[in-house]
Scaffold this motif. Structure first.
Motif, PDB file in Angstrom:
ATOM      1  N   ARG A   9      28.132  -4.388  80.117  1.00 28.04           N
ATOM      2  CA  ARG A   9      27.878  -4.036  78.715  1.00 28.04           C
ATOM      3  C   ARG A   9      29.102  -3.314  78.143  1.00 28.04           C
ATOM      4  NH1 ARG A   9      23.410   0.226  76.176  1.00 28.04           N
ATOM      5  NH2 ARG A   9      23.330  -0.827  74.162  1.00 28.04           N
ATOM      6  N   ARG A  11      30.508  -1.128  75.238  1.00 25.21           N
ATOM      7  CA  ARG A  11      30.020  -0.322  74.108  1.00 25.21           C
ATOM      8  C   ARG A  11      30.887  -0.641  72.881  1.00 25.21           C
ATOM      9  NH1 ARG A  11      34.052   2.947  73.340  1.00 25.21           N
ATOM     10  NH2 ARG A  11      34.876   4.400  74.889  1.00 25.21           N
ATOM     11  N   PRO A  12      30.423  -0.284  71.695  1.00 25.54           N
ATOM     12  CA  PRO A  12      31.260  -0.524  70.503  1.00 25.54           C
ATOM     13  C   PRO A  12      32.512   0.363  70.581  1.00 25.54           C
ATOM     14  CG  PRO A  12      29.042   0.216  69.891  1.00 25.54           C
ATOM     15  CD  PRO A  12      29.153   0.362  71.361  1.00 25.54           C
ATOM     16  N   GLN A  94      33.203   3.816  83.828  1.00 22.92           N
ATOM     17  CA  GLN A  94      34.092   4.977  83.657  1.00 22.92           C
ATOM     18  C   GLN A  94      33.478   5.977  82.678  1.00 22.92           C
ATOM     19  OE1 GLN A  94      37.224   3.078  80.537  1.00 22.92           O
ATOM     20  NE2 GLN A  94      37.452   5.221  81.055  1.00 22.92           N
ATOM     21  N   THR A  95      34.029   7.118  82.646  1.00 21.58           N
ATOM     22  CA  THR A  95      33.516   8.140  81.727  1.00 21.58           C
ATOM     23  C   THR A  95      33.597   7.646  80.276  1.00 21.58           C
ATOM     24  OG1 THR A  95      33.732  10.458  81.084  1.00 21.58           O
ATOM     25  CG2 THR A  95      35.785   9.330  81.642  1.00 21.58           C
ATOM     26  N   SER A  96      32.612   7.992  79.526  1.00 18.76           N
ATOM     27  CA  SER A  96      32.494   7.654  78.082  1.00 18.76           C
ATOM     28  C   SER A  96      32.292   6.161  77.798  1.00 18.76           C
ATOM     29  CB  SER A  96      33.713   8.167  77.297  1.00 18.76           C
ATOM     30  OG  SER A  96      34.776   7.247  77.406  1.00 18.76           O
ATOM     31  N   SER A  97      31.892   5.403  78.835  1.00 18.60           N
ATOM     32  CA  SER A  97      31.703   3.962  78.583  1.00 18.60           C
ATOM     33  C   SER A  97      30.275   3.653  78.107  1.00 18.60           C
ATOM     34  CB  SER A  97      32.020   3.158  79.861  1.00 18.60           C
ATOM     35  OG  SER A  97      31.220   3.619  80.934  1.00 18.60           O
ATOM     36  N   GLY A  98      29.390   4.655  78.142  1.00 20.86           N
ATOM     37  CA  GLY A  98      28.046   4.431  77.595  1.00 20.86           C
ATOM     38  C   GLY A  98      26.935   4.383  78.640  1.00 20.86           C
ATOM     39  N   LYS A  99      27.121   4.992  79.794  1.00 14.79           N
ATOM     40  CA  LYS A  99      26.082   4.984  80.845  1.00 14.79           C
ATOM     41  C   LYS A  99      24.853   5.779  80.392  1.00 14.79           C
ATOM     42  CE  LYS A  99      28.909   6.761  83.894  1.00 14.79           C
ATOM     43  NZ  LYS A  99      30.138   6.774  83.091  1.00 14.79           N
ATOM     44  N   THR A 100      25.120   7.015  79.941  1.00 11.04           N
ATOM     45  CA  THR A 100      23.997   7.862  79.529  1.00 11.04           C
ATOM     46  C   THR A 100      23.307   7.245  78.309  1.00 11.04           C
ATOM     47  OG1 THR A 100      25.222   9.747  80.366  1.00 11.04           O
ATOM     48  CG2 THR A 100      23.333  10.246  78.993  1.00 11.04           C
ATOM     49  N   PHE A 101      24.111   6.684  77.441  1.00  7.38           N
ATOM     50  CA  PHE A 101      23.522   6.030  76.258  1.00  7.38           C
ATOM     51  C   PHE A 101      22.602   4.874  76.718  1.00  7.38           C
ATOM     52  CE2 PHE A 101      23.383   2.933  72.851  1.00  7.38           C
ATOM     53  CZ  PHE A 101      23.059   3.720  71.758  1.00  7.38           C
ATOM     54  N   ASN A 202      34.934  12.797  76.669  1.00 14.38           N
ATOM     55  CA  ASN A 202      33.536  12.769  76.241  1.00 14.38           C
ATOM     56  C   ASN A 202      33.068  14.190  75.946  1.00 14.38           C
ATOM     57  OD1 ASN A 202      30.867  12.202  75.817  1.00 14.38           O
ATOM     58  ND2 ASN A 202      30.570  11.046  77.730  1.00 14.38           N
ATOM     59  N   SER A 205      29.926  15.004  78.591  1.00 11.77           N
ATOM     60  CA  SER A 205      30.148  14.169  79.765  1.00 11.77           C
ATOM     61  C   SER A 205      29.226  14.604  80.913  1.00 11.77           C
ATOM     62  CB  SER A 205      31.605  14.280  80.192  1.00 11.77           C
ATOM     63  OG  SER A 205      31.796  13.576  81.380  1.00 11.77           O
ATOM     64  N   SER A 206      28.591  13.633  81.527  1.00  6.57           N
ATOM     65  CA  SER A 206      27.723  13.947  82.675  1.00  6.57           C
ATOM     66  C   SER A 206      28.616  14.367  83.824  1.00  6.57           C
ATOM     67  CB  SER A 206      26.927  12.712  83.100  1.00  6.57           C
ATOM     68  OG  SER A 206      26.319  12.125  81.995  1.00  6.57           O
ATOM     69  N   GLY A 242      30.703   9.294  85.423  1.00  2.92           N
ATOM     70  CA  GLY A 242      31.725   8.252  85.296  1.00  2.92           C
ATOM     71  C   GLY A 242      33.020   8.613  85.998  1.00  2.92           C
TER      72      GLY A 242
HETATM   73  N1  LIG Z   1      26.187   0.955  73.011  1.00  3.24           N
HETATM   74  C1  LIG Z   1      26.469   2.008  72.335  1.00  3.24           C
HETATM   75  N2  LIG Z   1      26.197   2.061  71.047  1.00  3.24           N
HETATM   76  C2  LIG Z   1      26.489   3.144  70.327  1.00  3.24           C
HETATM   77  N3  LIG Z   1      27.110   4.228  70.833  1.00  3.24           N
HETATM   78  C3  LIG Z   1      27.409   4.211  72.140  1.00  3.24           C
HETATM   79  C4  LIG Z   1      27.115   3.128  72.939  1.00  3.24           C
HETATM   80  N4  LIG Z   1      27.534   3.412  74.155  1.00  3.24           N
HETATM   81  C5  LIG Z   1      28.038   4.626  74.135  1.00  3.24           C
HETATM   82  N5  LIG Z   1      27.989   5.114  72.918  1.00  3.24           N
HETATM   83  C6  LIG Z   1      28.459   6.415  72.560  1.00  3.24           C
HETATM   84  O1  LIG Z   1      29.656   6.662  73.273  1.00  3.24           O
HETATM   85  C7  LIG Z   1      29.708   7.980  73.702  1.00  3.24           C
HETATM   86  C8  LIG Z   1      29.874   8.065  75.217  1.00  3.24           C
HETATM   87  O2  LIG Z   1      28.763   7.519  75.761  1.00  3.24           O
HETATM   88  P1  LIG Z   1      28.047   8.125  77.048  1.00  3.24           P
HETATM   89  O3  LIG Z   1      28.001   9.565  77.019  1.00  3.24           O
HETATM   90  O4  LIG Z   1      26.800   7.413  77.188  1.00  3.24           O
HETATM   91  O5  LIG Z   1      29.098   7.712  78.132  1.00  3.24           O
HETATM   92  P2  LIG Z   1      29.004   7.943  79.674  1.00  3.24           P
HETATM   93  O6  LIG Z   1      29.445   6.687  80.287  1.00  3.24           O
HETATM   94  O7  LIG Z   1      27.663   8.395  80.025  1.00  3.24           O
HETATM   95  O8  LIG Z   1      30.057   9.041  79.914  1.00  3.24           O
HETATM   96  P3  LIG Z   1      30.125  10.125  81.090  1.00  3.24           P
HETATM   97  O9  LIG Z   1      30.350   9.356  82.324  1.00  3.24           O
HETATM   98  O10 LIG Z   1      31.278  10.924  80.731  1.00  3.24           O
HETATM   99  O11 LIG Z   1      28.857  10.815  81.075  1.00  3.24           O
HETATM  100  C9  LIG Z   1      28.459   8.630  73.204  1.00  3.24           C
HETATM  101  O12 LIG Z   1      28.719   9.308  72.022  1.00  3.24           O
HETATM  102  C10 LIG Z   1      27.519   7.498  72.939  1.00  3.24           C
HETATM  103  O13 LIG Z   1      26.607   7.784  71.918  1.00  3.24           O
END
Ligand SMILES: Nc1ncnc2c1ncn2[C@@H]1O[C@H](COP(=O)(O)OP(=O)(O)OP(=O)(O)O)[C@@H](O)[C@H]1O
Length: 641
Positions: A9, A11-12, A94-101, A202, A205-206, A242
């Motif tokens: 997936r 992310r945008p 990786q970090t900030s790629s959208g896992k938690t989202f 991030n 960041s988790s 991440g």
């Molecule tokens: N598919 C998506 N649509 C809209 N926003 C997204 C999407 N994926 C991620 N984002 C946004 O991108 C940012 C980073 O996402 P997220 O925290 O989920 O990343 P992460 O992979 O969990 O990072 P980390 O590993 O650092 O925790 C957040 O602000 C989140 O809202």
């Protein structure tokens, strides 16, 4: 065996979410990822970069919603978990790629975890014939230590392993839940306890890997149907921390330490996946025990679970290398196979009941199938034997008859042959032979037997009865001596004699029609007839001989059949007695098994009693020690100035 489901997936592109200055190159650099249905390719100035093209079952671009990802990748997993299969879904990237989202979602777009929770309860409700008991726990692995997110201050929990429970976290709070809302509240509580931290990459960041776990137990409402079996499945929903590049995150101090732990555990996860993706022989040791994460997730990685992995990726050019790493991880992960099966737990009573049922079924099968089939086989063989015996008797009778016929024919043939030989050895002319036959008829009872002692011949004598040369007073007695007297010793041709009128030679020449016919048949014709008879008899004899040989052959075959049938029967009898012995042996074993089970049950009972006694003792010891510690504390506080 079933392959792990893997999806990617994107992310945008992040615009304002983080400091844009850190995305040097932004989204529109020389290199970019192109998503084409299920393929992802890295382009450099619109040209594909060699070795950077990947294909997956599902690829989602920035427009995909969490609900869509859930529907494609996780829904089946949840249904299976409710049915008793272990299930694991996790987000990797990786970090900030959208896992938690992806896993938690946002207020307006719930993620995989809340969607799963609702689906678990909905699916359980649909299974009207089963009763469910659902427990949840929530933990994090922070700096390689396990913390309970549902209990404040419960940290550094140990991992244990037992035969019954497998790998488990000792002391982890498990909350029994009745509704999705109750679970979501607990999740909220857990989120509050989770370690987050701000990095350059991030803002939230988790800093730990989190594992939300649902243990789903179910049993049939009607216990008789399932033999008291209880299904227990474990569903893990995992949000990994991440991987990060220290240079990019700008981490130092605590963040740096966290980052190192995160990277190390993710590297071990990568190693485990690499090993698992190799074919059996090259695989070797799988380093599950090298990290707490892989140890806890062991069943999900090549074990008894259905697993889905959502690999999240950032589309920006600055993350090209990290994204490439994520896609390589995803490519390897899709080669890993798991072996999921329904997990059933049997209580002692259920175990006993089920085993008894199996024993009964076995007994029935043994008694039913084997002996009935064997009896049928033996009966059939007996029938066959009886039939072949009857056939053999019939053939023997036919053979006897045929032999008798052949002997009669041979006898007749011999007689005819003799007659022919006699005829051939007689050197007389056919006319003489005729007369001889006629004179032979004239012989009186007193006449002497003189072979070839022929004195006179006369043709058509019998026709001229009125002119017999023999005087009347001589009566019906005539012999050679008298003949010689009458003819004064002259041998003459009877044709020359004067016939005496009025003399009747009545008795001796009374003939039946047959003999006349015989006498009238010329010798050539008779010879021919006899030869003809002979040859037809010979032919008959040959035919009879051939028939005899065929019958003998048939009899021999039947004898062979019979002996092979006898052999088969003996073998079947042997087999039957072997099976009976085997059955007896099995029944004995089953009985022994039963008594062993009883003993085991007794042992378990004793062990449980001892265990609960020991537990009681330990609890009281613990309470006492706690009281002592409390006392010490108070006394030390009091003594302090
Ligand atoms: N598919 C998506 N649509 C809209 N926003 C997204 C999407 N994926 C991620 N984002 C946004 O991108 C940012 C980073 O996402 P997220 O925290 O989920 O990343 P992460 O992979 O969990 O990072 P980390 O590993 O650092 O925790 C957040 O602000 C989140 O809202």
């Amino acid at each position: 065996m079933e392959k792990i489901s893997v999806a990617v997936r994107f992310r945008p592109p992040a615009a304002a979410a983080v400091d844009p200055s850190h995305y040097s190159g932004g989204g529109g650099g020389d290199r970019e990822w192109r998503v084409d249905d299920t393929r992802i390719a890295l382009l450099h100035r619109a040209a594909p970069v060699p070795g950077a093209s990947f294909a997956f079952d599902h690829v989602f671009d920035g427009t995909a919603t969490n609900a869509r990802i859930y529907g494609v990748l996780v829904r089946n997993l949840i249904r299976a978990a409710v049915d008793g299969f272990n299930g694991t879904a996790f987000a990797y990237g990786q970090t900030s790629s959208g896992k938690t989202f992806t896993m938690n979602g946002s207020a307006d777009q719930p993620g995989i975890i809340p969607l799963s929770v609702r689906d678990v309860f909905d699916t359980a409700r649909e299974a009207a014939d089963r009763e469910f008991l659902i427990r949840v726990s929530y933990m994090e692995i922070y700096n390689e230590e396990i913390n309970d997110l549902l209990t404040l201050g419960s940290q550094k929990l140990p991992i244990h392993e037992s035969l019954e429970r497998g790998v488990y976290v000792a002391g982890l709070r498990e909350e029994i839940v009745n509704s999705a809302e109750q679970v979501l509240e607990l999740l909220e509580l857990g989120e509050a306890n989770r370690h987050f931290g701000e990095t350059n990459m991030n803002v939230r960041s988790s800093r730990s890997h989190t594992i939300f776990r649902m243990v789903i137990e179910s049993s049939a409402k009607n216990q008789m149907d399932s033999g008291d079996a209880i299904r227990v499945s474990v569903l893990n929903l995992v949000d990994l921390a991440g991987s990060e590049r220290i240079a990019k995150t700008g981490a130092g101090g605590v963040r740096l330490k966290e980052g190192k732990h995160i990277n190390k555990s993710l590297m071990i996860l990568g190693n485990v996946i690499n090993k698992l993706s190799e074919s059996g022989k090259q695989r070797g040791h799988i380093p599950y025990r090298d990290s707490k994460l892989t140890r806890i997730l062991q069943p999900a990685l090549g074990g008894n679970a259905k697993t889905s992995i959502i690999c999240t990726a950032a589309p920006e050019e600055i993350h090209v290398e990290e994204t490439r790493g994520t896609l390589q991880f995803a490519s390897r992960a899709k080669c890993v196979s798991n072996c999921a099966q329904v997990n059933e737990i049997l209580t002692d009573a259920a175990l006993l009941k089920r085993q008894n049922k199996e024993i009964e079924e076995l007994r029935k099968k043994l008694q039913g199938s084997h002996s009935v089939v064997l009896e049928q086989v033996i009966l059939k063989q007996r029938n066959d034997m009886h039939k072949s015996e009857l056939e053999r008797d019939r053939l023997a009778m036919e053979l006897e008859e045929e032999k008798r016929l052949r002997e009669a024919l041979e006898h007749r043939l011999a007689e005819q042959q003799k007659l022919l030989d006699d005829l051939n050895s007689t050197s007389i002319s056919p006319d003489q032979f005729n007369d001889f036959i006629q004179l032979d008829e004239l012989k009186t009872p007193n006449s002497k037997e003189r072979p070839n002692g022929f004195v006179a011949s006369r043709a058509h004598y019998s026709k001229d009865v009125e002119f017999s040369p023999i005087p009347e007073n001589l009566g019906t007695v005539a012999d050679e001596d008298l003949w010689m007297q009458l003819n004064k010793g002259c041998i003459t041709d009877l044709e020359m004699l004067e016939m005496t009128p009025g003399f009747k030679c009545s008795q001796s020449i009374t003939e039946d029609k047959t003999s006349v016919a015989t006498r009238e048949e010329p010798i050539d014709a008779r010879c021919q007839r006899l030869e003809k008879d002979c040859s037809s008899d010979r032919q008959q004899l040959e035919e009879s001989k051939a028939k005899c040989t065929a019958l003998e052959n048939e009899r021999d075959l039947l004898k062979e059949d019979n002996s092979s049938l006898l052999e088969e029967l003996a073998m079947s009898k042997q087999e039957a007695s072997r099976l009976v012995a085997e059955r007896e042996e099995m029944l004995k074993e089953l009985d022994m098994e039963k008594s062993r089970m009883e003993e085991l049950k007794q042992e378990i009972r004793l062990f449980s009693q001892a265990f609960s006694q020991r537990q009681g003792q330990l609890t009281s010891l613990y309470t006492k020690s706690k009281a002592i510690v409390e006392n010490c504390k108070t006394s030390s506080q009091v003594s302090l100035p």
